[in-house]
Write a protein that holds these residues in place. Structure first.
Motif, PDB file in Angstrom:
ATOM      1  N   UNK B  69      44.495  37.585  20.131  1.00  0.00           N
ATOM      2  CA  UNK B  69      43.381  38.458  20.534  1.00  0.00           C
ATOM      3  C   UNK B  69      42.077  37.676  20.663  1.00  0.00           C
ATOM      4  N   UNK B  70      41.787  36.815  19.693  1.00  0.00           N
ATOM      5  CA  UNK B  70      40.536  36.058  19.782  1.00  0.00           C
ATOM      6  C   UNK B  70      40.614  35.040  20.913  1.00  0.00           C
ATOM      7  N   UNK B  71      41.809  34.522  21.149  1.00  0.00           N
ATOM      8  CA  UNK B  71      41.986  33.573  22.256  1.00  0.00           C
ATOM      9  C   UNK B  71      41.670  34.262  23.584  1.00  0.00           C
ATOM     10  N   UNK B  72      42.195  35.459  23.774  1.00  0.00           N
ATOM     11  CA  UNK B  72      41.960  36.197  25.013  1.00  0.00           C
ATOM     12  C   UNK B  72      40.490  36.583  25.132  1.00  0.00           C
ATOM     13  N   UNK B  73      39.901  36.961  24.007  1.00  0.00           N
ATOM     14  CA  UNK B  73      38.479  37.298  23.987  1.00  0.00           C
ATOM     15  C   UNK B  73      37.634  36.150  24.493  1.00  0.00           C
ATOM     16  N   UNK B  74      38.016  34.960  24.063  1.00  0.00           N
ATOM     17  CA  UNK B  74      37.215  33.800  24.443  1.00  0.00           C
ATOM     18  C   UNK B  74      37.313  33.521  25.930  1.00  0.00           C
ATOM     19  N   UNK B  75      38.503  33.715  26.500  1.00  0.00           N
ATOM     20  CA  UNK B  75      38.653  33.549  27.953  1.00  0.00           C
ATOM     21  C   UNK B  75      37.741  34.537  28.671  1.00  0.00           C
ATOM     22  N   UNK B  76      37.698  35.759  28.141  1.00  0.00           N
ATOM     23  CA  UNK B  76      36.822  36.791  28.696  1.00  0.00           C
ATOM     24  C   UNK B  76      35.362  36.369  28.658  1.00  0.00           C
ATOM     25  N   UNK B  77      34.983  35.815  27.495  1.00  0.00           N
ATOM     26  CA  UNK B  77      33.579  35.542  27.251  1.00  0.00           C
ATOM     27  C   UNK B  77      33.022  34.512  28.239  1.00  0.00           C
ATOM     28  N   UNK B  78      33.899  33.643  28.717  1.00  0.00           N
ATOM     29  CA  UNK B  78      33.422  32.632  29.654  1.00  0.00           C
ATOM     30  C   UNK B  78      33.116  33.244  31.012  1.00  0.00           C
ATOM     31  N   UNK B  79      33.552  34.472  31.202  1.00  0.00           N
ATOM     32  CA  UNK B  79      33.272  35.168  32.467  1.00  0.00           C
ATOM     33  C   UNK B  79      32.653  36.514  32.129  1.00  0.00           C
ATOM     34  N   UNK B  80      31.496  36.506  31.519  1.00  0.00           N
ATOM     35  CA  UNK B  80      31.000  37.759  30.940  1.00  0.00           C
ATOM     36  C   UNK B  80      30.719  38.842  31.962  1.00  0.00           C
ATOM     37  N   UNK B 433      40.720  34.442  62.024  1.00  0.00           N
ATOM     38  CA  UNK B 433      41.360  35.751  61.819  1.00  0.00           C
ATOM     39  C   UNK B 433      41.608  35.941  60.332  1.00  0.00           C
ATOM     40  N   UNK B 434      41.393  37.145  59.899  1.00  0.00           N
ATOM     41  CA  UNK B 434      41.503  37.393  58.454  1.00  0.00           C
ATOM     42  C   UNK B 434      42.508  38.489  58.137  1.00  0.00           C
ATOM     43  N   UNK B 435      43.281  38.892  59.134  1.00  0.00           N
ATOM     44  CA  UNK B 435      44.233  39.993  58.914  1.00  0.00           C
ATOM     45  C   UNK B 435      45.244  39.633  57.835  1.00  0.00           C
ATOM     46  N   UNK B 436      45.548  38.354  57.740  1.00  0.00           N
ATOM     47  CA  UNK B 436      46.586  37.947  56.812  1.00  0.00           C
ATOM     48  C   UNK B 436      46.079  37.775  55.392  1.00  0.00           C
ATOM     49  N   UNK B 437      44.804  37.943  55.227  1.00  0.00           N
ATOM     50  CA  UNK B 437      44.244  37.758  53.897  1.00  0.00           C
ATOM     51  C   UNK B 437      44.769  38.830  52.936  1.00  0.00           C
ATOM     52  N   UNK B 438      45.161  38.405  51.766  1.00  0.00           N
ATOM     53  CA  UNK B 438      45.536  39.344  50.717  1.00  0.00           C
ATOM     54  C   UNK B 438      44.612  39.117  49.532  1.00  0.00           C
ATOM     55  N   UNK B 439      44.200  40.198  48.925  1.00  0.00           N
ATOM     56  CA  UNK B 439      43.319  40.090  47.757  1.00  0.00           C
ATOM     57  C   UNK B 439      44.046  40.694  46.557  1.00  0.00           C
ATOM     58  N   UNK B 440      44.088  39.945  45.479  1.00  0.00           N
ATOM     59  CA  UNK B 440      44.776  40.407  44.274  1.00  0.00           C
ATOM     60  C   UNK B 440      43.764  40.540  43.141  1.00  0.00           C
ATOM     61  N   UNK B 441      43.475  41.744  42.726  1.00  0.00           N
ATOM     62  CA  UNK B 441      42.529  41.895  41.604  1.00  0.00           C
ATOM     63  C   UNK B 441      43.228  41.589  40.282  1.00  0.00           C
ATOM     64  N   UNK B 442      42.761  40.546  39.639  1.00  0.00           N
ATOM     65  CA  UNK B 442      43.389  40.084  38.399  1.00  0.00           C
ATOM     66  C   UNK B 442      42.619  40.650  37.212  1.00  0.00           C
ATOM     67  N   UNK B 443      43.280  41.472  36.433  1.00  0.00           N
ATOM     68  CA  UNK B 443      42.640  42.058  35.256  1.00  0.00           C
ATOM     69  C   UNK B 443      43.150  41.308  34.022  1.00  0.00           C
ATOM     70  N   UNK B 444      42.238  40.919  33.164  1.00  0.00           N
ATOM     71  CA  UNK B 444      42.675  40.216  31.965  1.00  0.00           C
ATOM     72  C   UNK B 444      43.415  41.166  31.038  1.00  0.00           C
ATOM     73  N   UNK B 445      44.654  40.827  30.699  1.00  0.00           N
ATOM     74  CA  UNK B 445      45.418  41.715  29.827  1.00  0.00           C
ATOM     75  C   UNK B 445      45.029  41.511  28.357  1.00  0.00           C
ATOM     76  N   UNK B 446      45.384  42.492  27.525  1.00  0.00           N
ATOM     77  CA  UNK B 446      45.091  42.376  26.095  1.00  0.00           C
ATOM     78  C   UNK B 446      45.907  41.241  25.487  1.00  0.00           C
ATOM     79  N   UNK B 447      47.142  41.112  25.935  1.00  0.00           N
ATOM     80  CA  UNK B 447      47.926  39.971  25.480  1.00  0.00           C
ATOM     81  C   UNK B 447      48.693  39.431  26.673  1.00  0.00           C
TER      82      UNK B 447
END
Lengths: 163, 451
Positions: B69-80, B433-447
């Motif tokens: 949990x603290x490890x994941x928190x720290x990853x989060x904190x670098x991208x506040x 051309x940008x039709x082929x662009x895909x966007x993936x929203x990455x959400x930080x998981x709890x674990x």
């Protein structure tokens, strides 16, 4: 000459005395970058001499050098200064040998220099990064104290991390 | 007075720690709390777990119940400022050069767009993983790495002809064996993670860790274009057997003729079958040939022409994505010369539904008109606005009202209620051309997911 002395009178000077008797005269704004000193200044407002029996003069000097850079660069909060600080921090930790790094980290922690602790722990982490277990032990001169088979068990349980 | 007493006690605590240090053989004995601070700054979880086999004391740090949990928190904190990261990928081996602006989540009115501040792409987003691992494997030439799919924190990546599944948070990177060729080009692909169970939540460095199972599915175009082609052209990679297996298809589901968005959530794959006008769900963790693995949902009354040649044009304005783990569908079309009409549907309940149920289980949740002229003016685009220059590459995974919209080479986060938007990225590629662009929203998981 006289003009420069008048500007310095506006900032209070503190005397910091290291364990080996070396003293440093620093501006209050610089020294209070360290949480521990900030606390002391707030509590014992009148005293200008602060004894730090747990920090050697060599490392206290380095810590203060870091504080000075950051205190100066923080006065005008430009975005460009952020970059300057980052660059300066990188230089600061680049060529530190392990012994110095260790003592600096202990000093920064003792003095509650949170940002400096952050920088130094990041530096230690970068020394672990990408290394195999044996290489980590070699780097930090650590001997395995596991019982026979214990280490293998850890590896087996977490095999995904050792691939 | 009290404060002073506290401080004295704190000092005493420090000196006690100090004395205990002297008992140690090594002069470089770092106190536990500092060692913990160091470990959570490692680039990924695998690195931290490796540290747990250095010595007993290091192990005691990573074995703390709150370490992950603290490890994941720290990853989060670098991208506040970011609750999520946008990862950019494509369907072909095209390289997109993307500049991401600081996504401060400040919704602003249309103009002027803030200048892009930092460069990033799928590869740049997690440099620790890609630079160290992917560049070492295979050739060192600058062959492009394309992000093809994502499920939770697992990414499906293709570099040259090789597929990889990786997790940037744990640092795991698995090279998949070459898939069988089952047709022409890739018509859709994705990765699915087994639905979360309590087993997945594990302590690092202690206890037995059961790895999470995953599947990768590739769908190929049929070699000969035929509307009723029965050949499935789908192959499934199974993490337990480490093999590709041909997917036995429900006869009602023909092979794909268009590139299909494939999304995965809660252990299920979802994709649109435009030809059959169905949303298909497939459980890749069920036994092969189990008909219960397949479900299909009739699409809502979206404007899909029966004219075969026109279909492709409309298909490109459909988007299948996820919102809070449920499939979400959108369609863009012209309502009048000035306004674009956007409709959004959510699959509310995917249980016990008859494919032919009326009304469709996909419920209309948004219907809005977008002033295309104003939007494209803000994007500093050319005067001629065409439908091809607008698309919805992704939905916000958490916010109900927010989607991502592309106007030419600019990506905006768009609020459907307030109609305000903020630019999040500028995209460039050689073809324009940008039709082929895909966007993936990455959400930080709890674990993180360990595979």
């Amino acid at each position: 000459m006289s003009s420069s002395s008048t500007t310095t009178t506006t900032t209070r000077l503190l005397m910091l005395k290291a364990s080996d008797g070396v003293t440093f005269e620093v501006e209050e704004a610089v020294a209070t970058k360290l949480g521990a000193i900030n606390n002391m200044v707030e509590e014992e407002g009148s005293e200008d001499l602060i004894c730090l029996p747990n920090v050697n003069g060599k490392f206290l000097g380095m810590v203060l050098e870091w504080c000075k850079k950051h205190a100066n660069n923080n006065t005008n909060s430009d975005k460009g200064n952020d970059e300057v600080n980052k660059w300066w921090d990188k230089e600061f930790v680049m060529d530190l040998d392990q012994n110095t790094l260790y003592h600096l980290l202990m000093a920064a922690d003792y003095l509650s220099g949170t940002e400096l602790v952050d920088l130094l722990t990041e530096k230690v982490a970068s020394m672990i990064r990408g290394k195999k277990v044996e290489e980590i032990r070699e780097t930090f001169k650590i001997k395995s104290d596991f019982l026979p088979g214990q280490e293998e068990e850890i590896r087996k349980k977490n095999s995904w991390a050792f691939e | 007075m009290l404060e002073r007493a506290l401080r004295v006690r704190r000092k005493k605590g420090k000196s006690e720690r100090r004395r205990s240090l002297e008992r140690c053989t090594s002069s470089r004995y770092i106190p536990d709390d500092l060692l913990h601070e160091i470990m959570i700054r490692l680039p990924n979880l695998a690195s931290a777990v490796r540290c747990s086999s250095v010595c007993k004391r290091w192990r005691s740090i990573t074995s703390r119940s709150d370490f992950t949990a603290t490890f994941m928190d720290h990853i989060h904190r670098s991208e506040p400022k970011r609750s999520l990261r946008l990862l950019f990928g494509g369907i072909a081996d095209k390289e997109f050069s993307i500049r991401v602006v600081d996504n401060g989540m400040m919704m602003q009115s249309l103009s002027p767009p803030p200048p892009p501040v930092a460069a990033a792409s799928a590869v740049d987003s997690f440099p620790c993983l890609f630079k160290n691992n992917l560049s070492m494997t295979g050739d060192s030439s600058s062959s492009s790495t394309t992000l093809l799919g994502m499920c939770e924190d697992l990414l499906l990546i293709k570099k040259s002809k090789t597929y990889y599944v990786c997790n940037p948070l744990t640092g795991q990177l698995s090279m998949l064996p070459d898939p069988p060729t089952l047709g022409g080009g890739l018509a859709g692909c994705g990765v699915a993670v087994e639905a979360a169970t309590n087993n997945n939540k594990q302590l690092v460095g202690s206890g037995s860790s059961s790895n999470t199972r995953f599947r990768v599915m590739l769908m190929f175009f049929p070699l000969y274009r035929s509307r009723n082609q029965m050949a499935s052209g789908r192959t499934l990679f199974c993490s337990e057997t480490w093999q590709w297996t041909k997917v036995i298809t429900n006869p009602a589901i023909y092979s794909s003729i268009y590139y299909e968005d494939l999304v995965a959530s809660n252990g299920l794959f979802y994709w649109l079958h435009v030809g059959a006008k169905l949303l298909i769900s497939y459980d890749p963790f069920k036994d092969f040939g189990d008909v219960k693995a397949w479900k299909s949902f009739r699409l809502p009354h979206i404007f899909l022409p029966d004219d075969f040649d026109l279909l492709q044009y409309y298909t490109s304005h459909l988007r299948l994505g996820l919102f809070q783990g449920r499939p979400r569908l959108s369609q863009l079309f012209w309502d009048d010369p000035q306004y674009l009409s956007l409709k959004v549907w959510d699959l509310m309940d995917n249980n016990n539904i008859d494919a032919n149920a009326e009304p469709s289980p996909l419920t209309l949740v948004h219907q809005t008109l977008i002033d295309a002229a104003a939007a494209t003016a803000a994007a500093a685009a050319a005067a001629s606005v065409s439908l091809m220059s607008v698309s919805v590459p992704a939905f916000h995974p958490i916010h109900h009202n927010q989607i991502f919209m592309r106007f030419d080479s600019y990506l905006y986060q768009y609020d459907l209620d307030t109609k305000k938007q903020v630019m999040v990225a500028e995209i460039e590629n050689n073809s324009g051309r940008w039709d082929d662009l895909r966007v993936f929203p990455f959400v930080y998981p709890a674990s993180p997911t360990i595979i």
